[in-house]
Each structure stands twice: as C-alpha cells, then as structure tokens.
Write an enzyme that holds these catalytic residues in place. Structure first.
Site, PDB file in Angstrom:
ATOM      1  N   LYS A   1      -5.944   9.153  19.323  1.00 10.00           N
ATOM      2  CA  LYS A   1      -6.294   8.827  17.296  1.00 10.00           C
ATOM      3  C   LYS A   1      -7.568   8.958  16.942  1.00 10.00           C
ATOM      4  O   LYS A   1      -7.465   9.957  16.293  1.00 10.00           O
ATOM      5  CB  LYS A   1      -4.856   8.617  16.807  1.00 10.00           C
ATOM      6  CG  LYS A   1      -4.526   8.342  15.369  1.00 10.00           C
ATOM      7  CD  LYS A   1      -3.936   9.266  15.169  1.00 10.00           C
ATOM      8  CE  LYS A   1      -4.373  10.093  14.146  1.00 10.00           C
ATOM      9  NZ  LYS A   1      -3.110   9.718  12.848  1.00 10.00           N
TER      10      LYS A   1
ATOM     11  N   SER B   1      -9.173  12.422   5.605  1.00 12.48           N
ATOM     12  CA  SER B   1      -8.965  11.403   4.672  1.00 12.48           C
ATOM     13  C   SER B   1     -10.433  11.411   4.477  1.00 12.48           C
ATOM     14  O   SER B   1     -10.233  10.527   3.407  1.00 12.48           O
ATOM     15  CB  SER B   1      -7.980  10.397   4.718  1.00 12.48           C
ATOM     16  OG  SER B   1      -8.549   9.786   6.050  1.00 12.48           O
TER      17      SER B   1
ATOM     18  N   GLY C   1       0.905  -0.891   0.034  1.00 16.86           N
ATOM     19  CA  GLY C   1       0.080  -0.542   0.018  1.00 16.86           C
ATOM     20  C   GLY C   1       0.758   1.294  -0.126  1.00 16.86           C
ATOM     21  O   GLY C   1       1.016   1.611   1.036  1.00 16.86           O
ATOM     22  N   PRO C   2       1.940   1.086  -0.949  1.00 11.18           N
ATOM     23  CA  PRO C   2       2.424   2.416  -1.610  1.00 11.18           C
ATOM     24  C   PRO C   2       1.739   4.171  -1.621  1.00 11.18           C
ATOM     25  O   PRO C   2       2.265   4.184  -2.650  1.00 11.18           O
ATOM     26  CB  PRO C   2       3.507   2.141  -2.436  1.00 11.18           C
ATOM     27  CG  PRO C   2       2.816   1.907  -3.268  1.00 11.18           C
ATOM     28  CD  PRO C   2       2.044   0.677  -2.903  1.00 11.18           C
TER      29      PRO C   2
ATOM     30  N   ASN D   1      -5.310   4.119  10.631  1.00 14.62           N
ATOM     31  CA  ASN D   1      -6.326   4.928  11.410  1.00 14.62           C
ATOM     32  C   ASN D   1      -7.487   3.355  12.549  1.00 14.62           C
ATOM     33  O   ASN D   1      -7.397   2.602  11.405  1.00 14.62           O
ATOM     34  CB  ASN D   1      -6.804   5.601  11.503  1.00 14.62           C
ATOM     35  CG  ASN D   1      -5.720   6.935  11.380  1.00 14.62           C
ATOM     36  OD1 ASN D   1      -5.404   7.545  11.934  1.00 14.62           O
ATOM     37  ND2 ASN D   1      -5.984   7.703   9.921  1.00 14.62           N
TER      38      ASN D   1
ATOM     39  N   GLU E   1     -13.384   5.092   5.693  1.00 14.66           N
ATOM     40  CA  GLU E   1     -12.735   4.594   6.256  1.00 14.66           C
ATOM     41  C   GLU E   1     -13.694   4.579   7.947  1.00 14.66           C
ATOM     42  O   GLU E   1     -13.405   4.696   8.922  1.00 14.66           O
ATOM     43  CB  GLU E   1     -11.575   5.061   6.695  1.00 14.66           C
ATOM     44  CG  GLU E   1     -10.179   4.616   5.902  1.00 14.66           C
ATOM     45  CD  GLU E   1      -9.302   4.843   7.094  1.00 14.66           C
ATOM     46  OE1 GLU E   1      -8.646   5.460   6.771  1.00 14.66           O
ATOM     47  OE2 GLU E   1      -8.386   3.278   6.728  1.00 14.66           O
TER      48      GLU E   1
ATOM     49  N   ALA F   1      -0.160   7.581   1.105  1.00 15.80           N
ATOM     50  CA  ALA F   1       0.271   8.845   1.445  1.00 15.80           C
ATOM     51  C   ALA F   1       1.174   8.136   2.638  1.00 15.80           C
ATOM     52  O   ALA F   1       2.282   9.225   2.352  1.00 15.80           O
ATOM     53  CB  ALA F   1      -0.204   9.417   1.307  1.00 15.80           C
TER      54      ALA F   1
ATOM     55  N   ALA G   1       0.355  13.422   4.621  1.00 15.20           N
ATOM     56  CA  ALA G   1       0.728  13.227   3.910  1.00 15.20           C
ATOM     57  C   ALA G   1      -0.064  13.259   2.979  1.00 15.20           C
ATOM     58  O   ALA G   1      -1.202  12.813   3.304  1.00 15.20           O
ATOM     59  CB  ALA G   1       1.817  12.278   3.803  1.00 15.20           C
TER      60      ALA G   1
HETATM   61  N1  LIG Z   1      -2.788  10.550   4.908  1.00 14.95           N
HETATM   62  C1  LIG Z   1      -2.812  10.779   5.638  1.00 14.95           C
HETATM   63  O1  LIG Z   1      -1.946  11.715   6.063  1.00 14.95           O
HETATM   64  C2  LIG Z   1      -2.713   9.713   6.981  1.00 14.95           C
HETATM   65  C3  LIG Z   1      -1.915  10.218   8.303  1.00 14.95           C
HETATM   66  C4  LIG Z   1      -2.089   9.279   9.498  1.00 14.95           C
HETATM   67  C5  LIG Z   1      -2.735   7.976   9.372  1.00 14.95           C
HETATM   68  N2  LIG Z   1      -3.201   8.118   7.955  1.00 14.95           N
HETATM   69  C6  LIG Z   1      -3.811   6.312   7.990  1.00 14.95           C
HETATM   70  O2  LIG Z   1      -3.058   5.578   7.407  1.00 14.95           O
HETATM   71  C7  LIG Z   1      -3.308   4.774   6.385  1.00 14.95           C
HETATM   72  C8  LIG Z   1      -3.538   5.201   4.872  1.00 14.95           C
HETATM   73  O3  LIG Z   1      -3.660   6.262   4.853  1.00 14.95           O
HETATM   74  P1  LIG Z   1      -2.727   6.938   3.123  1.00 14.95           P
HETATM   75  O4  LIG Z   1      -3.188   8.281   3.371  1.00 14.95           O
HETATM   76  O5  LIG Z   1      -1.623   6.680   2.823  1.00 14.95           O
HETATM   77  O6  LIG Z   1      -3.868   6.434   1.794  1.00 14.95           O
HETATM   78  P2  LIG Z   1      -4.287   6.106   0.288  1.00 14.95           P
HETATM   79  O7  LIG Z   1      -2.714   7.385   0.416  1.00 14.95           O
HETATM   80  O8  LIG Z   1      -5.138   5.779  -0.449  1.00 14.95           O
HETATM   81  O9  LIG Z   1      -3.187   4.697   0.294  1.00 14.95           O
HETATM   82  C9  LIG Z   1      -3.137   3.213  -0.301  1.00 14.95           C
HETATM   83  C10 LIG Z   1      -2.399   2.752  -0.868  1.00 14.95           C
HETATM   84  O10 LIG Z   1      -2.955   1.564  -0.805  1.00 14.95           O
HETATM   85  C11 LIG Z   1      -3.132   1.015  -1.957  1.00 14.95           C
HETATM   86  N3  LIG Z   1      -3.415  -0.308  -2.180  1.00 14.95           N
HETATM   87  C12 LIG Z   1      -4.943  -0.686  -1.914  1.00 14.95           C
HETATM   88  N4  LIG Z   1      -4.748  -1.663  -1.905  1.00 14.95           N
HETATM   89  C13 LIG Z   1      -4.215  -2.523  -2.088  1.00 14.95           C
HETATM   90  C14 LIG Z   1      -3.606  -3.501  -2.263  1.00 14.95           C
HETATM   91  N5  LIG Z   1      -4.393  -4.454  -2.238  1.00 14.95           N
HETATM   92  N6  LIG Z   1      -2.930  -4.235  -2.862  1.00 14.95           N
HETATM   93  C15 LIG Z   1      -1.601  -3.354  -2.107  1.00 14.95           C
HETATM   94  N7  LIG Z   1      -1.883  -1.605  -2.616  1.00 14.95           N
HETATM   95  C16 LIG Z   1      -2.829  -1.495  -2.488  1.00 14.95           C
HETATM   96  C17 LIG Z   1      -3.693   2.329  -2.470  1.00 14.95           C
HETATM   97  O11 LIG Z   1      -3.271   1.701  -4.337  1.00 14.95           O
HETATM   98  P3  LIG Z   1      -3.441   2.765  -5.093  1.00 14.95           P
HETATM   99  O12 LIG Z   1      -2.486   3.248  -5.837  1.00 14.95           O
HETATM  100  O13 LIG Z   1      -4.048   1.898  -6.590  1.00 14.95           O
HETATM  101  O14 LIG Z   1      -4.863   3.593  -5.365  1.00 14.95           O
HETATM  102  C18 LIG Z   1      -2.858   3.322  -2.442  1.00 14.95           C
HETATM  103  O15 LIG Z   1      -1.051   3.178  -2.802  1.00 14.95           O
HETATM  104  C19 LIG Z   1      -4.972   4.891   7.010  1.00 14.95           C
HETATM  105  O16 LIG Z   1      -5.665   3.541   7.789  1.00 14.95           O
HETATM  106  C20 LIG Z   1      -5.399   6.214   7.399  1.00 14.95           C
HETATM  107  O17 LIG Z   1      -6.462   6.592   8.094  1.00 14.95           O
HETATM  108  C21 LIG Z   1      -2.906   8.583   6.843  1.00 14.95           C
END
Ligand SMILES: NC(=O)c1ccc[n+]([C@@H]2O[C@H](COP(=O)([O-])OP(=O)(O)OC[C@H]3O[C@@H](n4cnc5c(N)ncnc54)[C@H](OP(=O)(O)O)[C@@H]3O)[C@@H](O)[C@H]2O)c1
Length: 290
Positions: free
Chosen positions: A175, A244, A8-9, A98, A256, A11, A124
C-alpha cells in the site's frame, strides 16, 4: 455488548463507525473533533445511517473493549487525550491508517499483542461532518493473530472484506508503494490521470522502486514489477481522482508526507539504501506548501 470507540470519524472512520453501528450487539461511540448529529454514509449498496453517541470531550469517555483510531497520521498527538480516557487494561486498539508505522506510536499505551495495525482500502470522501461517500465496499487487512481475528469478527455483518493476512508487513509496504507515487500528483497539483504522462510516470516508478528496495530490507516480499503495477493501477483509475496528500495540500491542511514518503527516506537511511527521489519529492512538496 461489545463497546467500541472510534477516534476520527472522517472518511474512513465515519464509514467504519456507521457500518459497525448497524449491529445492535455493538455499542459504538464516536470521538470527534468537530461535532455532528448522526452519520449518513452513501455506500455502494445504498444509504446507511447511524446515530452513535458523539463525544468531543475526552473527560466524558471511559474505557472500552475496542478503540479504533482513524485520524490522519499527523493527528496522532492530538488524539492522546482520547487514548488516556478510552484505554483500560483489557482494551484492544485498531489503527486504521496509511503508512508502515501503525503500532509504534501506541506502544507506550498498550502492548503490541493488543494492537491491530490495519491496511485500509476503502475509497471514501467526507463531504461534511458525518456525511460520507463510500465509493467501494473495499477491504481491510490485519495480522493473523488473536487481536486481528477479534477485529475481523466485528465486521461479520458488513460487506467490507475484512480479513487477516499472514504477512501484514508485505500488505503495508504494498500500500505504501501505491501511496508514495501519489506524491507526484500532490507536487504538481494534477489528478491521477497524470500517470498517463510517461515522464511523470517514470518519476513515479522511481519513487516506487526506492520503496521496494527499502521495503525488502524491512522484510516485505515485494515483486520486481511493482513500479509498473502501480502505474497501471493509476492509469486504470478515474483520471480526475485526487489522492489524500494532494487533497490535503489543496485544502491547506497538514499532509501525511512523512508517513507516505518521509518514512522511505528514514528507513532507507537506516539500511544504507539511497532514496534520493523520495527525499527530493518530500523537500519540494514542503517548499511548495510553504
Ligand atoms: N479516505 C480514503 O479514501 C482513505 C483510504 C484508505 C486509507 N486512508 C487513510 O486513513 C486515514 C484516515 O483518512 P481519512 O481520509 O478518513 O481522513 P479524514 O477524512 O481527514 O478524517 C480524519 C478525521 O479525524 C478527525 N480528527 C483529527 N484529530 C482528531 C482528534 N484529536 N480527535 C478526534 N478526531 C480527530 C478529523 O476531525 P475534523 O472533522 O475536525 O477534521 C476527521 O474527522 C489516513 O491515514 C488515510 O491516509 C484513507
């Protein structure tokens, strides 16, 4: 050489993978849904780049020392094929997401002592596959056990403040308290500055107060003034910030919602604690999103 596979690369995951790949003693592989070439992360200290192997087919993966999963919670099921391929008898798993249900979805794969649940505070945004803006160095907290301490050691070369906590449950619920209030933004499609509206802020405080009651019943040590602290945090932040849940709704993606508000309702019901505000916001967002 320590082998790491990050599923899951996005943010968070892309930021973590790029930072880990700066250490030549770590071999980082990225398990992606959408392929890309190379990671570029604009960090608070400048641009970092990395060229980890990017896999899109679990059949090409094998067991590693560490699996880090950073998909959204609603993509847990779709990542199962990666876990099948990557988890061996010694593999440790870190769950970067989260919510308060980090470990449970993976207990059929590996024992709890080899899982590090992680609370992540790294703001991010992903602008394109592999292209990420990391707004703050941020922090990650994991439980103070052998797996947590091994996870912390992976980040020794990075500016991210990765540490163990003796009370992970409280960290995760704190959180969650912050995140559950953000449902009001997602419902009204209004950014963080909405918290300056006293009526909206009062609804947010009610959501957080329910979270505090349920979190305490679950064993978290949450202060009485957490609702006010959460509102103060929203008011101190950028008024145009979009959480998000809100971003996912705008983009027409799954949300979520269950991990951020539904869990308060579910766990509240188990303890006999009423959570009408969280139940209402879940129902309204679902209805509004169609
Ligand atoms: N962003 C923030 O600032 C932040 C801060 C704190 C906590 N969080 C938490 O951290 C977690 C991740 O959030 P995020 O913001 O990083 O999400 P995101 O940007 O949507 O990234 C999720 C990644 O997972 C990939 N993915 C989904 N299904 C997959 C699979 N089966 N195999 C491989 N990759 C897969 C997505 O691929 P695609 O490229 O195809 O979409 C995307 O690259 C969440 O629980 C969020 O609530 C986020």
């Amino acid at each position: 050489m320590t082998t790491i596979a990050l599923i899951g690369p996005g943010a968070v995951g892309g930021t973590i993978a790029a930072w880990l790949a700066q250490n030549p003693a770590l071999s980082v592989t990225v398990c992606a849904r959408t392929p890309f070439e190379g990671l570029e992360v604009q960090t608070p200290g400048g641009l970092i780049t990395a060229n980890p192997a990017v896999l899109t087919d679990p059949a090409k993966a094998g067991p590693v020392d560490w699996v880090l999963i950073a998909t959204k919670t609603y993509d847990t099921a779709s990542a199962q094929g990666w876990l099948d391929a990557l988890v061996g008898p010694q593999t440790r798993l870190a769950v970067l997401r989260n919510g308060v249900e980090h470990v449970e979805p993976f207990l059929d794969r590996l024992p709890a002592e080899r899982i590090a649940p992680a609370v992540v505070d790294i703001p991010a945004e992903r602008n394109a596959p592999g292209r990420i803006l990391q707004r703050r160095d941020g922090w990650i907290r994991v439980p103070d056990d052998a797996t947590g301490r091994a996870f912390v050691a992976l980040f020794a070369h990075t500016p991210i403040a990765v540490s163990t906590t003796p009370d992970f449950r409280t960290e995760a619920w704190k959180k969650l308290a912050l995140n559950c209030a953000g449902a009001v933004n997602a419902l009204l499609l209004k950014p963080a500055g909405l918290a300056h509206d006293e009526s909206a802020a009062q609804v947010m405080r009610t959501l957080v107060a329910e979270c505090v009651a349920v979190g305490r019943a679950e064993g978290a040590d949450l202060p009485d003034d957490l609702p006010d602290t959460v509102i103060a945090g929203y008011r101190a932040g950028a008024p145009d910030g979009i959480n998000s849940l809100h971003a996912d709704r705008l983009a027409g993606r799954p949300m979520e919602l269950d991990a951020r508000n539904g869990v308060i309702v579910r766990r509240g019901a188990a303890h006999g604690i009423p959570t009408p505000a969280n139940a209402m916001v879940v129902a309204l967002i679902k209805a509004a999103a169609g």
